[in-house]
Design a protein around this motif. Structure first.
Motif, PDB file in Angstrom:
ATOM      1  N   LEU A   6       0.827  -1.209   0.000  1.00 41.35           N
ATOM      2  CA  LEU A   6       0.000   0.000   0.000  1.00 41.35           C
ATOM      3  C   LEU A   6       0.859   1.257   0.000  1.00 41.35           C
ATOM      4  N   HIS A   7       1.990   1.220   0.735  1.00 40.00           N
ATOM      5  CA  HIS A   7       2.874   2.394   0.756  1.00 40.00           C
ATOM      6  C   HIS A   7       3.318   2.793  -0.649  1.00 40.00           C
ATOM      7  N   THR A   8       3.457   1.809  -1.523  1.00 40.16           N
ATOM      8  CA  THR A   8       3.996   2.119  -2.853  1.00 40.16           C
ATOM      9  C   THR A   8       2.919   2.674  -3.795  1.00 40.16           C
ATOM     10  N   ARG A  28      -8.153   4.205   3.020  1.00 38.64           N
ATOM     11  CA  ARG A  28      -8.267   3.743   4.414  1.00 38.64           C
ATOM     12  C   ARG A  28      -6.885   3.675   5.048  1.00 38.64           C
ATOM     13  N   HIS A  29      -5.920   3.172   4.273  1.00 29.59           N
ATOM     14  CA  HIS A  29      -4.558   3.067   4.793  1.00 29.59           C
ATOM     15  C   HIS A  29      -3.965   4.463   5.068  1.00 29.59           C
ATOM     16  N   ALA A  30      -4.118   5.365   4.092  1.00 31.66           N
ATOM     17  CA  ALA A  30      -3.488   6.683   4.212  1.00 31.66           C
ATOM     18  C   ALA A  30      -4.103   7.498   5.349  1.00 31.66           C
ATOM     19  N   ASP A  35       2.930   9.049   6.879  1.00 29.88           N
ATOM     20  CA  ASP A  35       3.932   9.112   5.815  1.00 29.88           C
ATOM     21  C   ASP A  35       3.265   9.113   4.446  1.00 29.88           C
ATOM     22  N   CYS A  36       2.302   8.206   4.268  1.00 27.65           N
ATOM     23  CA  CYS A  36       1.613   8.136   2.977  1.00 27.65           C
ATOM     24  C   CYS A  36       0.798   9.405   2.733  1.00 27.65           C
ATOM     25  N   ALA A  37       0.137   9.899   3.765  1.00 25.77           N
ATOM     26  CA  ALA A  37      -0.690  11.093   3.593  1.00 25.77           C
ATOM     27  C   ALA A  37       0.179  12.268   3.139  1.00 25.77           C
TER      28      ALA A  37
HETATM   29 ZN   LIG Z   1       1.653   4.109   4.272  1.00 28.59          ZN
END
Ligand SMILES: [Zn+2]
Lengths: 253, 194
Positions: A6-8, A28-30, A35-37
């Motif tokens: 998901l990070h990628t 949902r993950h972000a 970091d992702c946001a």
């Molecule tokens: Zn992430």
């Protein structure tokens, strides 16, 4: 799909290149991954530069059409504070500021033992006794919010030298609004309080038009609200805001 | 964050966009007219890049600009610049449209779309913001060929990363990664900060 996968997805997400269900999973993950946001914000800004680079000159007729169309389009109610209009002070205090408590206590004293005021629609109160009982119950609830171990407050300056403090207890899921020196609403109007839940304004009751200083228990649970607002509404209140807000503020975290 | 449009120009010449946005959110038509003058060109450029068809592009651009008016109150200055907010919305709407058209037309139409290899020069043929274009072109040249192809196919043609992978005959995971590291390189080269 693992969290590492998901990070990628930040790049594909910023380019709107994900399928619907992947996009939802990533969002949902972000929502929980700082970091992702942050990376999505940066990469979206980089992608927007690709857009700026292909600027064209629109036909002037397009402007006429758009300007005509907006005269018939109703805007969504505001949810952000416009710069310069309001200044948020005391944001993210861990405990209610001494000022907030002092203001609430001063308001309580001014009301001669009744710690709160609350506008009441006439038909809601069957008789004086019932009214007194309700006032007492609300006073208890206000005190419970103000003194809750997890109470958090945030103060905002309001136009005309007034100020407002919102105190939230997440454990009790309730909020209290403490007004100080608010101007009387125009004749026949009332101040209505709102919870801002993801841009949807949910009524949190009316303020007593006769009093500009005091603590009011906001109606209903805080629930998912992230902010609150105050608007001027016709007597009796409105189902949704009908005027630009007098104040908008984020709830304390 | 800096307004991207002011890169290479006199920053004091442009209007204060967050301030305009706040006025637009309060229903100020004059403020919207001023905002329109700044954003309409980039909006139409992005939509036209993705949709190609002029009439359809004007229609979608108009929808986007009206949506900016309608949802102005959603703009949060702390999340990025006004132009960024408008262009993210624009790209999303253009992509929504191109995908709904594809879904409703024959497979061969889609194959034709995938067949047309986009060239950045072609897309930018009509740009006016020359400085911005030159800077973006320069930075796109710092990407690897696969990064550049992936990023431009996704952005300017509105392809999903699966479609990009299909078109470039490259594994899905590779395209995902190239979209990310390509944009990161672009971000660093353009000096984008949020
Ligand atoms: Zn992430």
């Amino acid at each position: 799909m693992t969290a590492a996968d998901l990070h990628t997805l930040t790049g594909a997400y910023a380019l709107h290149a994900l399928d619907d269900d992947e996009r939802e999973r990533f969002e949902r993950h972000a929502a929980a991954c700082a970091d992702c946001a942050r990376e999505v914000r940066e990469l979206s800004a980089a992608a927007a530069r690709l857009g700026l680079a292909v600027t064209v000159s629109p036909d002037p007729a397009l402007k006429d059409q758009v300007m005509r169309r907006i005269t018939t389009v109703r805007q969504e109610p505001p949810r952000t504070v416009s710069p310069g209009e309001l200044r948020t002070v005391g944001a993210r205090r861990r405990r209610p500021s001494r000022w907030a408590l002092a203001a609430a206590l001063a308001a309580a004293a001014a009301l001669g033992g009744t710690a709160v005021w609350q506008h009441e629609r006439a038909q809601d109160a069957q008789n004086a006794q019932e009214q007194a009982r309700r006032a007492e119950r609300r006073a208890d609830q206000v005190a419970a919010v103000l003194t809750a171990p997890d109470a958090r407050s945030r103060t905002t300056e309001l136009p005309g030298g007034a100020s407002g403090t919102v105190v939230v207890s997440r454990s009790r899921d309730r909020a209290v609004f403490v007004a100080s020196r608010m101007a009387k609403p125009p004749g026949g109007k009332v101040y209505q309080l709102w919870f801002d839940e993801a841009g949807t304004m949910r009524s949190a009751g009316l303020m007593d038009p006769g009093r500009g200083t005091g603590a009011v228990l906001m109606e209903g649970p805080v629930d998912g609200a992230s902010g609150m607002g105050i608007t001027v509404e016709p007597a009796g209140g409105s189902r949704s805001p009908t005027s630009a807000p007098v104040a908008l503020m984020g709830l304390p975290a | 964050m800096k307004e991207a449009v002011e890169i290479g120009r006199n920053p004091s010449a442009g209007p204060d966009l967050p301030d305009l946005m706040a006025r637009v959110a309060r229903g100020d038509h004059e403020a919207f007219a001023a905002l329109y003058d700044v954003v309409a060109g980039p909006v139409l450029g992005v939509v036209r890049g993705v949709l190609r068809d002029r009439a359809q592009s004007e229609e979608v651009a108009q929808e986007v600009l009206v949506e900016v008016w309608r949802t102005a109150a959603r703009y949060r200055p702390e999340r990025g610049s006004v132009l960024n907010w408008v262009l993210v919305l624009t790209h999303q709407r253009a992509v929504d449209r191109v995908r709904s058209v594809e879904a409703s037309t024959a497979r061969e139409h889609k194959a034709a779309l995938l067949d047309r290899t986009p060239a950045f020069d072609e897309v930018t043929e009509q740009v006016e913001a020359r400085l911005e274009r030159e800077q973006v072109r320069r930075c796109l040249r710092t990407l690897t060929e696969l990064q550049r192809q992936s990023v431009t196919l996704a952005y300017y043609r509105g392809l999903t990363y699966r479609e990009v992978a299909e078109l470039l005959a490259t594994p899905l995971g590779t395209v995902k990664t190239r979209l990310r590291d390509g944009l990161i390189r672009l971000r660093d080269c353009l000096g984008v900060t949020v």
